[in-house]
Design a protein around this motif. Sequence first.
Motif, PDB file in Angstrom:
ATOM      1  N   LYS A   1       1.968  -0.887  -1.870  1.00  0.00           N
ATOM      2  CA  LYS A   1       2.834  -1.114  -3.105  1.00  0.00           C
ATOM      3  C   LYS A   1       4.408  -1.753  -2.361  1.00  0.00           C
ATOM      4  N   LEU A   2       4.789  -1.035  -1.395  1.00  0.00           N
ATOM      5  CA  LEU A   2       6.057  -1.944  -0.698  1.00  0.00           C
ATOM      6  C   LEU A   2       5.773  -3.037  -0.006  1.00  0.00           C
ATOM      7  N   ARG A   3       4.562  -3.228   0.502  1.00  0.00           N
ATOM      8  CA  ARG A   3       4.364  -4.705   1.086  1.00  0.00           C
ATOM      9  C   ARG A   3       4.341  -5.647  -0.065  1.00  0.00           C
ATOM     10  N   ALA A   4       3.931  -5.445  -1.167  1.00  0.00           N
ATOM     11  CA  ALA A   4       3.637  -6.262  -2.341  1.00  0.00           C
ATOM     12  C   ALA A   4       5.116  -6.724  -2.953  1.00  0.00           C
TER      13      ALA A   4
ATOM     14  N   GLU B   1      -1.121   5.485   1.901  1.00  0.00           N
ATOM     15  CA  GLU B   1      -1.748   4.028   2.235  1.00  0.00           C
ATOM     16  C   GLU B   1      -1.393   3.192   0.933  1.00  0.00           C
ATOM     17  N   ALA B   2      -1.584   3.583  -0.267  1.00  0.00           N
ATOM     18  CA  ALA B   2      -1.301   3.181  -1.586  1.00  0.00           C
ATOM     19  C   ALA B   2       0.326   2.713  -1.691  1.00  0.00           C
TER      20      ALA B   2
ATOM     21  N   ALA C   1       3.524   4.151 -10.738  1.00  0.00           N
ATOM     22  CA  ALA C   1       2.424   3.282 -11.092  1.00  0.00           C
ATOM     23  C   ALA C   1       1.300   3.745 -10.393  1.00  0.00           C
ATOM     24  N   VAL C   2       1.419   3.847  -9.146  1.00  0.00           N
ATOM     25  CA  VAL C   2       0.607   3.913  -7.631  1.00  0.00           C
ATOM     26  C   VAL C   2      -0.328   5.354  -8.169  1.00  0.00           C
TER      27      VAL C   2
ATOM     28  N   LEU D   1       9.714   8.059  -8.729  1.00  0.00           N
ATOM     29  CA  LEU D   1       9.007   9.188  -8.522  1.00  0.00           C
ATOM     30  C   LEU D   1       7.637   9.175  -9.336  1.00  0.00           C
ATOM     31  N   TYR D   2       6.723   9.581  -8.497  1.00  0.00           N
ATOM     32  CA  TYR D   2       5.497   9.717  -9.323  1.00  0.00           C
ATOM     33  C   TYR D   2       5.373  11.175 -10.140  1.00  0.00           C
TER      34      TYR D   2
END
Length: 212
Positions: free
Chosen positions: A201-204, A196-197, A173-174, A136-137
């Motif tokens: 983050k998923l890609r990373a 997009e961010a 954190a995003v 959660l953000y």
Amino acid sequence: MTLQYTALGDSLTVGVGAGFFAPGFVQRYKRKMEEDLQQDVSLVVFAKSGLKTAEILEMLDQPFIREQVKKADVITITGCGNDLLQSLDIYEKEQDEHVFWEASSHCQKNYSDMLARIEEIKGAEHSNFIVRLLNLYNPFPNIELAEKWISGFNRHLKQLETAPQIKVIDTYAVFKGHEREYLSFDQVHPNGRGYEAMAEKLRAAGYGPLDN
């Protein structure tokens, strides 16, 4: 070979806030996966705005959804935001912090049960898949209790990780410090830049066993 991607969750998986016909994180992540792995990705989404974790867990009892989960190489799950919003409402009426901790442990148990259900659906013969849980953000950085609650929940969610197969994506954190930039006009859901961010983050987090 085409990879199968099954996305489960609430309004974040739906992509609410991205704008009319604009993609949320799910479609963006799918595209990044295709680029990175040089494979086609077939996407199915089972999500609805307003769903709580108990309702997302219940979806895993539906035969068609179970079938898609069984075939999935990649599974993403978003949830607990609505559980939080509901406990905020109750807190405003009752001023009892306990409602937050109840909701938090309820969410944690539901996430744990979702992973157990996925494992049961997959069976022993399917081990070559990844699950990404998005934590959660905090869209309410000025509410001290919300910050405390979300941080506590995220710490517990992290314990469900068994990398590289099951990873918790640090959405918190995003958005931390980028709320103005990444939240849509409703100040709760991400906008296109926020989604997009999240996809980045998923890609990373990599693709674990799929990358071999």
